[in-house]
Design a protein around this motif. Structure first.
Motif, short mmCIF file in Angstrom:
data_model
loop_
_atom_site.label_atom_id
_atom_site.label_comp_id
_atom_site.label_asym_id
_atom_site.label_seq_id
_atom_site.Cartn_x
_atom_site.Cartn_y
_atom_site.Cartn_z
N TYR A 22 0.87 -1.24 -0.22
CA TYR A 22 0.23 0.10 -0.05
C TYR A 22 0.76 1.32 0.07
O TYR A 22 0.83 1.97 -0.79
CB TYR A 22 -0.87 0.15 1.37
N GLN A 25 2.65 1.83 -3.65
CA GLN A 25 1.64 2.15 -4.18
C GLN A 25 1.50 3.71 -4.24
O GLN A 25 1.34 4.42 -5.18
CB GLN A 25 0.12 1.47 -4.51
N ASP A 29 2.02 6.76 -6.70
CA ASP A 29 1.32 7.66 -7.34
C ASP A 29 1.62 8.89 -6.92
O ASP A 29 1.16 10.10 -7.91
CB ASP A 29 -0.02 7.29 -6.65
N THR A 44 -11.37 8.59 -11.30
CA THR A 44 -11.43 7.29 -10.64
C THR A 44 -11.09 7.48 -9.22
O THR A 44 -10.71 8.32 -8.76
CB THR A 44 -10.30 6.35 -11.34
N PRO A 46 -8.32 6.16 -6.69
CA PRO A 46 -7.05 5.40 -6.64
C PRO A 46 -7.15 4.46 -5.53
O PRO A 46 -6.51 3.41 -5.48
CB PRO A 46 -5.88 6.38 -6.81
N TYR A 47 -7.64 4.93 -4.56
CA TYR A 47 -7.74 4.28 -3.03
C TYR A 47 -8.18 2.89 -3.53
O TYR A 47 -7.75 1.90 -3.04
CB TYR A 47 -8.50 4.91 -2.20
N TYR A 48 -9.47 2.59 -4.08
CA TYR A 48 -10.04 1.34 -4.45
C TYR A 48 -9.12 0.53 -5.26
O TYR A 48 -9.01 -0.97 -4.99
CB TYR A 48 -11.48 1.42 -5.27
N TRP A 49 -8.44 0.93 -6.15
CA TRP A 49 -7.35 0.23 -7.05
C TRP A 49 -6.17 -0.32 -5.88
O TRP A 49 -5.67 -1.34 -6.10
CB TRP A 49 -6.79 0.93 -7.97
N ARG A 50 -5.78 0.61 -5.20
CA ARG A 50 -4.59 0.35 -4.19
C ARG A 50 -5.09 -0.75 -3.05
O ARG A 50 -4.34 -1.64 -3.04
CB ARG A 50 -4.23 1.58 -3.31
N ALA A 52 -7.29 -3.23 -3.96
CA ALA A 52 -7.59 -4.25 -4.48
C ALA A 52 -5.83 -5.01 -4.75
O ALA A 52 -5.87 -6.16 -4.38
CB ALA A 52 -8.00 -3.99 -5.95
N PHE A 53 -5.13 -4.32 -5.15
CA PHE A 53 -3.50 -4.71 -5.47
C PHE A 53 -3.24 -5.02 -4.01
O PHE A 53 -2.55 -6.05 -3.67
CB PHE A 53 -2.91 -3.58 -5.97
#
Lengths: 100, 151
Positions: A22, A25, A29, A44, A46-50, A52-53
């Motif tokens: 986290y 990432q 970013d 978008t 970005p928090y949601y993507w982070r 997920a990863f």
């Protein structure tokens, strides 16, 4: 030999990788990001993507440790956990305080 | 979820904050209880799982109200009170780490509670989670003092 040390080592690996993933990432970013306050809303989140990863990386690390580390090695790593976990997790947390 | 009114938003925000502090208080219990030698008793194991659950519940509420925060509160904060908006972002990052550490501590105790090394690992994970959790909670209080839904 008990499977428990490997399970605990897998959990620890997952947690540490989650925190490092986290933070990594977010720091990635932040490079080239516009100054804070100049963007009111992004297209978008970005928090949601982070997140997920973060989950994938943590689960992957836990699985890899559980499969790839034998019980004796896991026990050795568990002995190091009291200083290793804070040494890896807390700098990541401090980095997040510095890069909102 | 789009929260339809500022009153409901404020209510959910307060429940979110109060549950998080309860979870945090429970997270501190294993840090001290696991100092004692020997396998943890039922109260310690229970508080570990409850801590994980009570940190997860407010995190879930946070996800529910986040779209509304993003639409209706964050733009105003960015314009009028940038440090608070940035504090919110930091709070999000630290909350995620706290969530991971709470579940990590509970799982370490579950799998490793029978061995001293497993207990030490669980204790240190809970201690790290308590540290990031306290920082998260304090930032939450600061942000809540300024971020109000008004529509």
């Amino acid at each position: 030999m008990s499977d428990r040390p490997r399970l605990v080592a897998a959990v620890l690996a997952g947690i540490v990788v989650i925190c490092l993933s986290y933070a990594g990432q977010r720091l990635w970013d932040s490079v080239g990001e516009p100054p804070p306050g100049t963007v009111l809303k992004q297209a978008t989140i970005p928090y949601y993507w982070r997140v997920a990863f973060w989950f994938l990386h943590g689960a992957g690390a836990a699985f890899a440790v559980h499969v790839g580390v034998d019980a004796r090695s896991a026990e050795r790593w568990l002995d190091r956990a009291p200083w290793l976990v804070p040494a890896l997790v807390l700098p990541a947390a401090i980095a997040m305080a510095m890069v909102p | 979820m789009d929260v339809p009114s500022p009153t409901l938003f404020a209510l959910l925000e307060r429940i979110h904050g109060h549950l998080a502090w309860l979870g945090l208080a429970l997270m501190v219990h294993p840090v001290f209880a696991l100092r004692r030698p020997g396998p943890p008793g039922r109260p310690t194991r229970t508080s570990a799982w409850l801590a994980a659950g009570l940190v997860t519940a407010p995190y879930g509420i946070g996800w529910l109200i986040y779209p509304t925060y993003r639409e209706r509160v964050k733009p105003g904060l960015l314009i009028d009170a940038l440090p608070y908006a940035l504090a919110f972002e930091t709070k999000e990052h630290l909350a995620l780490m706290t969530l991971a550490l709470a579940w990590g501590g509970a799982l370490c105790l579950h799998f490793g509670g029978g061995s001293p090394a497993g207990r030490r690992a669980a204790r240190v994970v809970f201690a790290c989670g308590a540290l990031t959790g306290v920082a998260t909670g304090l930032l939450g209080i600061i942000v809540a003092s300024r971020a109000h839904g008004a529509w």
